[in-house]
Design a protein around this motif. Sequence first.
Motif, PDB file in Angstrom:
ATOM      1  N   SER A 266       3.026   9.512  -6.007  1.00 25.31           N
ATOM      2  CA  SER A 266       3.530  10.856  -5.693  1.00 25.31           C
ATOM      3  C   SER A 266       4.708  11.275  -6.557  1.00 25.31           C
TER       4      SER A 266
ATOM      5  N   ASP B 244       2.300   1.828  -3.454  1.00 24.08           N
ATOM      6  CA  ASP B 244       1.304   2.441  -4.349  1.00 24.08           C
ATOM      7  C   ASP B 244       1.234   3.948  -4.128  1.00 24.08           C
ATOM      8  N   ALA B 245       1.180   4.345  -2.848  1.00 23.51           N
ATOM      9  CA  ALA B 245       1.104   5.776  -2.538  1.00 23.51           C
ATOM     10  C   ALA B 245       2.372   6.496  -2.970  1.00 23.51           C
ATOM     11  N   TRP B 246       3.522   5.848  -2.756  1.00 22.54           N
ATOM     12  CA  TRP B 246       4.797   6.475  -3.108  1.00 22.54           C
ATOM     13  C   TRP B 246       4.928   6.648  -4.619  1.00 22.54           C
TER      14      TRP B 246
ATOM     15  N   ASP C 210       0.834  -1.215   0.000  1.00 18.39           N
ATOM     16  CA  ASP C 210       0.000   0.000   0.000  1.00 18.39           C
ATOM     17  C   ASP C 210       0.859   1.251   0.000  1.00 18.39           C
ATOM     18  N   TRP C 211       1.942   1.231   0.786  1.00 15.40           N
ATOM     19  CA  TRP C 211       2.827   2.396   0.817  1.00 15.40           C
ATOM     20  C   TRP C 211       3.529   2.585  -0.523  1.00 15.40           C
TER      21      TRP C 211
END
Length: 427
Positions: free
Chosen positions: A82, A77-79, A74-75
């Motif tokens: 960005s 994907d977020a990274w 999940d992190w």
Amino acid sequence: MGQVHQHVHIEWRGGTCRVKWWSGEYHANGRKRYESKGGFTDEDEAVTHGLDKLYEIRHGTHVSNRDGATLMTDWIDAWLGSLDHACTTERNYRSITNRHIRPFFARKTVSEVDVIAYRAFKKHMKRTLPSSYGNAVMILGMILDDAVPRLIKTSPVERTKRRGKYVKTHTRERKKDVAPETVERLARNAEILLGYQGYVLVWTMAVTGMRPGELYGLTRHYCYPFWPASDPQQDPKEADRYKDDKERYGRDGNRLPAIRVERQVQFGDGKREFFPPKYASYRTLVIPPFLAEMLARLLALHDYDWVFPARMGGCLGSANFSEDYWKSISDGCPERKGPRIRRPLPALPAVPDFKGKRMYLLRHGHKAWLDEDGHSRFAVESRMGHEVPGVEGTYSSVTVAMERAIMTTLQERWDVAAKDGWGTPNG
């Protein structure tokens, strides 16, 4: 609820104690969100733990239980969402992350990636795919560094080598001096494969130091003999430069023949697109008379917008140039003939100094030529598209005299080495 110690709530359940504290956040309904930890057998120890958490919350170093349980997938994907980099850089980051980092940490939370897990990944990459080791470790480091302080308090990335055997981290690619005769042999092979545009392409890279994507994306309105008169002048903020360019560059009088680097061709979202040159290195490259004559001749031979079109008129950036063309140009290839060969070709001789070498080394060779000829460091770095740091970069500028000196020494290299027939098409 049990006893209360300065906003820390204690309660006993069976033989163990649980501590609760306010996380500083609220639920959607407006109620305070609490966090807790159980398993304590000593009430003072539980209180101390809760007070430590409140201290971290006040000082912005606290990682909530919920954030600490964030999955690495999940992190990641977020990274990735960005990222804001150049197209090729972002594509490389995504490829390495999805191929190597995501599968390795698929079942771990961010907080579970400690220094041991980090070392295990490094060892895995070094053993299974050493060619991607450096980039993979670098990208994982960025992913974990950016998780601080929201998901983890400190990054497990080790900045200095503490233990283990010494391993040299970087080995420079072995290079040989690039002689004009070597460039000519490469250019002759390129001409057989691509026509006259191939010949001029090789010499243009050797004499300007342009990057491959900049060469593929060069169109006639940014190239001698049409530029700067043909400049689209799309940026109103550049009005003064447009005016100065017309006074300084061109084909008439004492003006200097030049190419303008305004963009490169790369693939983004599955299609070919124009992007700014690497590091936004917009620049003007003066060219010696022999290359000016080649470019003028080439653009008179075809009416495509691309200066260096593929054989069917398309963009060379649409092909895998390294595999489809350069390997044969540098390493040589056998004769191609037979009833099933649509385009027979004679055998191409290998160019020993470039066998197995990248086309990009022509750019490196150009830098070496300029250094050998003693040109201003600022003029050389500017021509290569590099930023010069510090006072030198702030106060220096590339003068007409510097550009004319570069033209002169490049022309002299050609004049000394050239033989009969250099620069003329094979027909």
